[in-house]
Design a protein around this motif. Structure first.
Motif, PDB file in Angstrom:
ATOM      1  N   GLU A 187       1.648   6.732  -6.644  1.00 40.47           N
ATOM      2  CA  GLU A 187       0.537   7.616  -6.999  1.00 40.47           C
ATOM      3  C   GLU A 187       0.899   9.068  -6.729  1.00 40.47           C
ATOM      4  N   GLN A 188       1.570   9.332  -5.600  1.00 40.77           N
ATOM      5  CA  GLN A 188       1.955  10.705  -5.285  1.00 40.77           C
ATOM      6  C   GLN A 188       2.976  11.236  -6.289  1.00 40.77           C
TER       7      GLN A 188
ATOM      8  N   GLU B  38      -7.696   8.558 -10.883  1.00 43.58           N
ATOM      9  CA  GLU B  38      -6.359   9.114 -10.742  1.00 43.58           C
ATOM     10  C   GLU B  38      -6.365  10.566 -11.207  1.00 43.58           C
TER      11      GLU B  38
ATOM     12  N   ARG C 260       0.824  -1.197   0.000  1.00 47.55           N
ATOM     13  CA  ARG C 260       0.000   0.000   0.000  1.00 47.55           C
ATOM     14  C   ARG C 260       0.865   1.257   0.000  1.00 47.55           C
ATOM     15  N   ILE C 261       1.951   1.253   0.773  1.00 47.39           N
ATOM     16  CA  ILE C 261       2.829   2.419   0.804  1.00 47.39           C
ATOM     17  C   ILE C 261       3.489   2.624  -0.555  1.00 47.39           C
TER      18      ILE C 261
ATOM     19  N   SER D 242     -11.182  11.003  -3.137  1.00 41.00           N
ATOM     20  CA  SER D 242     -10.476  11.458  -1.941  1.00 41.00           C
ATOM     21  C   SER D 242     -11.457  11.855  -0.838  1.00 41.00           C
TER      22      SER D 242
ATOM     23  N   ASP E  89      -7.426  14.798   1.778  1.00 44.68           N
ATOM     24  CA  ASP E  89      -6.486  13.735   2.143  1.00 44.68           C
ATOM     25  C   ASP E  89      -6.027  13.866   3.587  1.00 44.68           C
TER      26      ASP E  89
ATOM     27  N   HIS F 140       0.970   4.042  -2.855  1.00 45.04           N
ATOM     28  CA  HIS F 140       0.683   5.435  -2.511  1.00 45.04           C
ATOM     29  C   HIS F 140       1.817   6.351  -2.952  1.00 45.04           C
TER      30      HIS F 140
END
Length: 357
Positions: A139-140, A304, A132-133, A329, A201, A136
């Motif tokens: 994605e960031q 996205e 998940r990290i 979000s 967020d 993430h």
């Protein structure tokens, strides 16, 4: 974080195992002593006196007892060290993975083999957390790259317009002002959308009781002129849907969903249907629209940032590519979910499910 050095867990387990084994041995020896002394007292001629044979037995028993206890101590230390090492081997792999993750390496996984137990459950949980990290962070990074590109575009256009105006003295200043106003308005919209996305967020908002059906109704009334201008039929109905969250953000969620459904629709004869409802422990907002057929592989990417369907056309009201990203979000910030499903006849069905108040 600095800590003073201490005993390792393996050594602590070893000492605990050896101590337990020694304690059990002492209890066993004490029990044997009780029975031996009682029997010797029974056969002795006078209380407290032992025959020479009995004295020999006692002298033989004491060294044997000491030898057994010494053997138990050595056996307990050696066996405890080996057993503790075998038991803590999975923890060493988990610690190594955590140490690598702390340096920024997120692609590795523990993948601890064997049947399920506490260590393997911890390893599987750690693997899921790393996944998940990693997702993430990726994605960031994509978001940062896309945001930089989107923000650079209006600035580059403004620079080009100013350069043209500087080199062309006969250029119409009113036209330049109008075009600069349009570009600047888009840049402002993009910046505000990015701020809303970051606010959602961080979950930095005040929660209150909100009726999702009233929020959807307000969004429909606000966007009714846009639907009429585009020839899209806009219908709304549903039951009371009490939620708990930010009224402003939930209104933005509903508005983005309805606007997205109106803008990305058929050129003629399109329709949008907005419904709310309440289930056991949840409230639901569904926005469904006609439109071009969407490939199933494209739909998951629509949440996205700056993503649009491959067949979607960017128009004057197409926004900045953050509509569904903001919806997703805001839904997650309210412990809810956004589900997108392509309609067989074309278009999209967006369902937001939130915990009921």
């Amino acid at each position: 974080m600095g800590r003073p050095p201490g005993l390792s867990v393996r050594l602590k387990l070893t000492l605990s195992y050896a101590g337990f084994l020694m304690g059990a041995g002492l209890l066993l020896v004490a029990a044997v002593w009780v029975f031996v002394l009682r029997d010797l007292q029974v056969v002795s001629s006078r209380p407290g006196d032992f025959t020479p044979i009995q004295a020999i037995i006692l002298r033989s028993y004491i060294p044997a007892t000491a030898a057994v206890l010494a053997f138990l101590l050595v056996f307990g230390l050696a066996g405890g060290w080996i057993l503790a090492g075998r038991m803590l081997a999975p923890l060493d792999r988990i610690t190594d993975a955590a140490r690598r993750a702390s340096t920024g390496s997120l692609s590795h996984r523990i993948r601890l083999p064997g049947r399920g137990d506490e260590f393997r459950e911890l390893a599987d949980t750690f693997d899921m957390m790393l996944a998940r990290i990693e997702a993430h962070v990726a994605e960031q990074r994509r978001f940062a790259a896309n945001a930089s590109h989107e923000l650079r575009t209006p600035l580059a256009i403004s620079q080009a317009l100013l350069d043209v105006a500087r080199t062309d003295p006969d250029h119409d200043p009113d036209e330049l002002v109008d075009r600069l106003h349009t570009v600047n308005a888009r840049a402002i919209s993009l910046t505000e959308a990015l701020l809303v996305l970051g606010r959602a967020d961080r979950r930095s908002f005040t929660r209150e009781h909100v009726d999702l059906s009233l929020v959807a109704e307000e969004a429909v009334e606000t966007l009714l002129p846009l639907a009429e201008a585009r020839g899209v039929t806009l219908e709304a109905d549903g039951d009371v849907a009490p939620a708990y969250g930010s009224a402003t953000l939930l209104l933005l969620l509903a508005t983005n969903l309805v606007q997205n459904a109106i803008v990305h629709n058929l050129a003629e004869g399109g329709g949008v249907w907005v419904r709310t409802g309440a289930g056991p422990g949840t409230v639901v907002l569904t926005v469904e629209n006609t439109g071009e057929r969407l490939a199933p592989r494209v739909v998951p990417t629509l949440t996205e940032p700056f993503q649009r369907g491959t067949e979607r056309v960017r128009g004057d009201d197409a926004g900045v590519g953050l509509g569904l990203a903001i919806v997703d979000s805001v839904a997650r910030a309210h412990d809810g979910t956004l589900t997108l499903v392509p309609r067989p006849a074309g278009g999209l069905r967006a369902t937001v499910e939130l915990p009921a108040a």
